[in-house]
Design a protein around this motif. Structure first.
Motif, mmCIF file in Angstrom:
data_model
loop_
_atom_site.group_PDB
_atom_site.id
_atom_site.type_symbol
_atom_site.label_atom_id
_atom_site.label_comp_id
_atom_site.label_asym_id
_atom_site.label_seq_id
_atom_site.Cartn_x
_atom_site.Cartn_y
_atom_site.Cartn_z
ATOM 1 N N ILE A 164 0.948 -1.209 0.077
ATOM 2 C CA ILE A 164 0.009 -0.115 0.073
ATOM 3 C C ILE A 164 1.137 1.205 0.056
ATOM 4 C CG2 ILE A 164 -0.081 0.263 2.454
ATOM 5 C CD1 ILE A 164 -3.160 1.080 -0.226
ATOM 6 N N SER A 165 1.970 1.143 0.604
ATOM 7 C CA SER A 165 2.948 2.387 0.786
ATOM 8 C C SER A 165 3.053 3.297 -0.718
ATOM 9 C CB SER A 165 4.343 2.018 1.052
ATOM 10 O OG SER A 165 4.313 1.411 2.224
ATOM 11 N N ALA A 166 3.302 2.677 -1.842
ATOM 12 C CA ALA A 166 3.379 3.570 -3.224
ATOM 13 C C ALA A 166 1.956 4.240 -3.495
ATOM 14 C CB ALA A 166 3.925 2.740 -4.272
ATOM 15 N N VAL A 167 0.896 3.388 -3.209
ATOM 16 C CA VAL A 167 -0.393 3.821 -3.490
ATOM 17 C C VAL A 167 -0.587 4.954 -2.662
ATOM 18 C CG1 VAL A 167 -2.831 3.380 -3.434
ATOM 19 C CG2 VAL A 167 -1.201 1.450 -4.302
ATOM 20 N N ALA A 168 -0.411 5.055 -1.393
ATOM 21 C CA ALA A 168 -0.815 6.073 -0.438
ATOM 22 C C ALA A 168 0.160 7.274 -0.826
ATOM 23 C CB ALA A 168 -0.290 5.604 0.824
ATOM 24 N N PRO B 203 -1.344 -5.961 -10.535
ATOM 25 C CA PRO B 203 -2.288 -5.395 -9.621
ATOM 26 C C PRO B 203 -1.709 -3.957 -9.624
ATOM 27 C CG PRO B 203 -1.133 -7.298 -8.803
ATOM 28 C CD PRO B 203 -0.541 -7.146 -10.274
ATOM 29 N N TYR B 204 -2.751 -3.095 -9.208
ATOM 30 C CA TYR B 204 -2.666 -1.522 -9.306
ATOM 31 C C TYR B 204 -1.518 -1.095 -8.562
ATOM 32 C CZ TYR B 204 -3.704 3.437 -8.719
ATOM 33 O OH TYR B 204 -3.623 4.636 -8.368
ATOM 34 N N ASP B 205 -1.342 -1.752 -7.304
ATOM 35 C CA ASP B 205 -0.296 -1.348 -6.361
ATOM 36 C C ASP B 205 0.910 -1.523 -6.710
ATOM 37 O OD1 ASP B 205 -0.149 -4.112 -5.393
ATOM 38 O OD2 ASP B 205 -1.692 -3.622 -3.983
ATOM 39 N N LEU B 206 1.101 -2.873 -7.475
ATOM 40 C CA LEU B 206 2.448 -3.161 -7.833
ATOM 41 C C LEU B 206 3.163 -2.010 -9.454
ATOM 42 C CD1 LEU B 206 4.989 -4.681 -8.032
ATOM 43 C CD2 LEU B 206 3.621 -6.563 -9.499
ATOM 44 N N THR B 207 1.849 -2.079 -9.862
ATOM 45 C CA THR B 207 2.339 -1.003 -11.167
ATOM 46 C C THR B 207 2.643 0.298 -10.850
ATOM 47 O OG1 THR B 207 0.442 -2.062 -12.397
ATOM 48 C CG2 THR B 207 1.211 -0.025 -13.146
ATOM 49 N N VAL B 208 1.795 0.875 -9.471
ATOM 50 C CA VAL B 208 2.233 2.209 -9.049
ATOM 51 C C VAL B 208 3.814 2.122 -8.518
ATOM 52 C CG1 VAL B 208 1.846 3.792 -7.243
ATOM 53 C CG2 VAL B 208 0.036 2.875 -8.505
ATOM 54 N N ARG C 177 1.234 5.011 -20.061
ATOM 55 C CA ARG C 177 2.408 4.572 -20.257
ATOM 56 C C ARG C 177 2.128 3.143 -21.450
ATOM 57 N NH1 ARG C 177 5.909 5.533 -15.882
ATOM 58 N NH2 ARG C 177 7.539 4.202 -16.681
ATOM 59 N N PRO C 178 2.641 3.217 -22.694
ATOM 60 C CA PRO C 178 2.406 2.369 -23.522
ATOM 61 C C PRO C 178 2.970 0.890 -23.109
ATOM 62 C CG PRO C 178 3.496 4.022 -24.434
ATOM 63 C CD PRO C 178 3.542 4.529 -23.038
ATOM 64 N N GLU C 179 3.887 0.742 -22.317
ATOM 65 C CA GLU C 179 4.313 -0.492 -21.929
ATOM 66 C C GLU C 179 3.342 -1.243 -21.003
ATOM 67 O OE1 GLU C 179 6.700 2.293 -19.579
ATOM 68 O OE2 GLU C 179 5.842 2.519 -21.349
ATOM 69 N N PHE C 180 2.401 -0.394 -20.406
ATOM 70 C CA PHE C 180 1.319 -1.083 -19.642
ATOM 71 C C PHE C 180 -0.124 -1.387 -20.145
ATOM 72 C CE2 PHE C 180 4.200 1.003 -16.493
ATOM 73 C CZ PHE C 180 4.494 -0.168 -15.567
ATOM 74 N N GLU C 181 0.068 -0.855 -21.629
ATOM 75 C CA GLU C 181 -1.230 -1.217 -22.166
ATOM 76 C C GLU C 181 -1.602 -2.668 -22.582
ATOM 77 O OE1 GLU C 181 -0.976 1.395 -25.584
ATOM 78 O OE2 GLU C 181 -1.388 3.404 -24.129
ATOM 79 N N SER D 252 -14.489 10.828 -8.700
ATOM 80 C CA SER D 252 -13.851 10.488 -9.870
ATOM 81 C C SER D 252 -13.047 9.043 -9.716
ATOM 82 C CB SER D 252 -12.732 11.821 -10.226
ATOM 83 O OG SER D 252 -11.624 11.380 -9.017
ATOM 84 N N GLU D 253 -12.967 8.670 -10.952
ATOM 85 C CA GLU D 253 -12.295 7.135 -10.917
ATOM 86 C C GLU D 253 -10.723 7.380 -11.200
ATOM 87 O OE1 GLU D 253 -14.954 3.748 -12.808
ATOM 88 O OE2 GLU D 253 -15.733 5.510 -13.234
ATOM 89 N N MET D 254 -9.917 7.143 -10.506
ATOM 90 C CA MET D 254 -8.676 7.486 -10.477
ATOM 91 C C MET D 254 -7.917 6.406 -11.231
ATOM 92 S SD MET D 254 -6.143 8.528 -7.425
ATOM 93 C CE MET D 254 -4.223 8.927 -7.732
ATOM 94 N N ASP D 255 -7.112 6.390 -12.401
ATOM 95 C CA ASP D 255 -6.309 5.709 -13.061
ATOM 96 C C ASP D 255 -6.926 4.502 -13.316
ATOM 97 O OD1 ASP D 255 -3.788 7.110 -12.316
ATOM 98 O OD2 ASP D 255 -3.581 6.261 -10.427
ATOM 99 N N LYS D 256 -8.218 4.904 -14.165
ATOM 100 C CA LYS D 256 -9.211 3.867 -14.287
ATOM 101 C C LYS D 256 -8.582 2.619 -15.290
ATOM 102 C CE LYS D 256 -13.954 3.210 -15.968
ATOM 103 N NZ LYS D 256 -15.202 3.920 -16.261
ATOM 104 N N ASP D 257 -7.885 3.058 -16.321
ATOM 105 C CA ASP D 257 -7.285 1.857 -17.257
ATOM 106 C C ASP D 257 -6.322 1.174 -16.738
ATOM 107 O OD1 ASP D 257 -5.478 3.574 -17.620
ATOM 108 O OD2 ASP D 257 -5.937 3.999 -19.763
ATOM 109 N N GLY D 258 -5.449 1.724 -15.658
ATOM 110 C CA GLY D 258 -4.321 1.120 -15.091
ATOM 111 C C GLY D 258 -3.322 1.066 -15.934
#
Length: 288
Positions: free
Chosen positions: A160-164, A277-282, A266-270, A256-262
């Motif tokens: 959760i740290s990076a997300v927070a 998982p969202y927190d790992l991507t962050v 960044r093209p490399e995450f498309e 608002s929906e934050m970072d909806k498409d995840g």
């Protein structure tokens, strides 16, 4: 000296992991996200513009986490490579302590006070300077030993740290009261800020979207937030037919929906096969 950055000052009160300088040219870094439901193994080279390589392992919920990890290591090719560094992100409960009140000598007491029946846990903390708090959390010692046995240099972090920290960065850009809710894996993490300062941070067990909405509105009531004027930002990765943002619009105006498409633009995450998982991507998007 403790450096007040979100994930740069993780410490364990039983083991002191040496900080090993990592060249930006080195690619042998494994990321392992751990949750009760399974593991995500990832390798990502942020300077090449290529998508992360990801392998997921679904846990057998009738077996212990360390047994599951041994099995995952035996059958997951990505986990069997040689790595110079391994970053382990733990999706576990945590408690927050204001930095000015934090004393490393009391970390174990703080943890045991908040989490009962955790006598065999290895205890960690992350200093979160952007939020003005310290995350205190732990993981079963037997599980940590399996990680240590298989990888030479390991750093444990709270997932959760990076997300927070991402929430704090967004909150600092506005003087309005703001609430952030991250719903995932039958839990919801809620962080609320006023004038950029953290007012509340907690994790709740939420088996349904209604559970999550209840705890958001409970925080609204406790903090005296204005449902018509204050801002609410939601990340919901559960995939229900009715997501948390939709549910909250029945009670508050500015959702608002934050970072909806995840992908974070960044093209490399498309590529869907590279989704994490969202927190790992962050966490992967943070500078080294």
């Amino acid at each position: 000296e403790i450096r007040l950055s979100l994930v740069g000052s993780e410490m364990c009160i039983r083991d002191r992991y040496k900080k090993v300088p990592v060249s930006r040219n080195k690619v042998q870094r494994l990321y392992l996200r751990v949750s009760a439901g399974g593991f995500s193994f990832a390798v990502y080279h942020p300077f090449g513009g290529r998508p992360p390589v990801v392998e997921n392992y679904e846990a057998n919920l009738t077996a212990s986490l360390n047994v599951n990890l041994r099995e995952a290591l035996a059958v997951t090719p990505l986990a069997q490579e040689k790595y110079n560094n391994t970053e382990v992100l733990l999706n576990v409960p945590y408690t927050l302590v204001p930095i000015e009140r934090f004393d490393e000598d009391n970390v174990e007491d703080i943890y045991r006070l908040n989490f009962h029946e955790t006598g065999n846990d290895r205890i960690f903390y992350d200093v979160a300077g952007a939020l003005g708090v310290v995350f205190v959390y732990g993981q079963d010692e037997a599980f940590c030993r399996v990680v240590d046995e298989n990888y030479p240099v390991v750093h444990f972090r709270a997932a959760i740290s990076a997300v927070a920290n991402r929430f704090a960065e967004k909150a600092h850009a506005s003087r309005k009261p703001q609430l952030f809710a991250y719903r995932h894996e039958d839990t919801t993490d809620i962080f609320a800020f006023n004038d950029g300062r953290l007012q509340l941070g907690n994790r709740y067990v939420t088996h349904s979207v209604d559970d999550a909405a209840y705890f958001v509105m409970f925080a609204v009531d406790v903090l005296g937030m204005d449902v018509n004027a204050d801002e609410f930002h939601v990340i919901d990765t559960q995939g229900d037919s009715t997501d948390l943002a939709t549910r909250l619009r029945s009670f508050v105006r500015n959702v608002s929906e934050m970072d909806k498409d995840g992908t974070f633009g960044r093209p490399e995450f498309e590529n869907p096969s590279s989704r994490l998982p969202y927190d790992l991507t962050v966490y992967l998007m943070q500078p080294f």
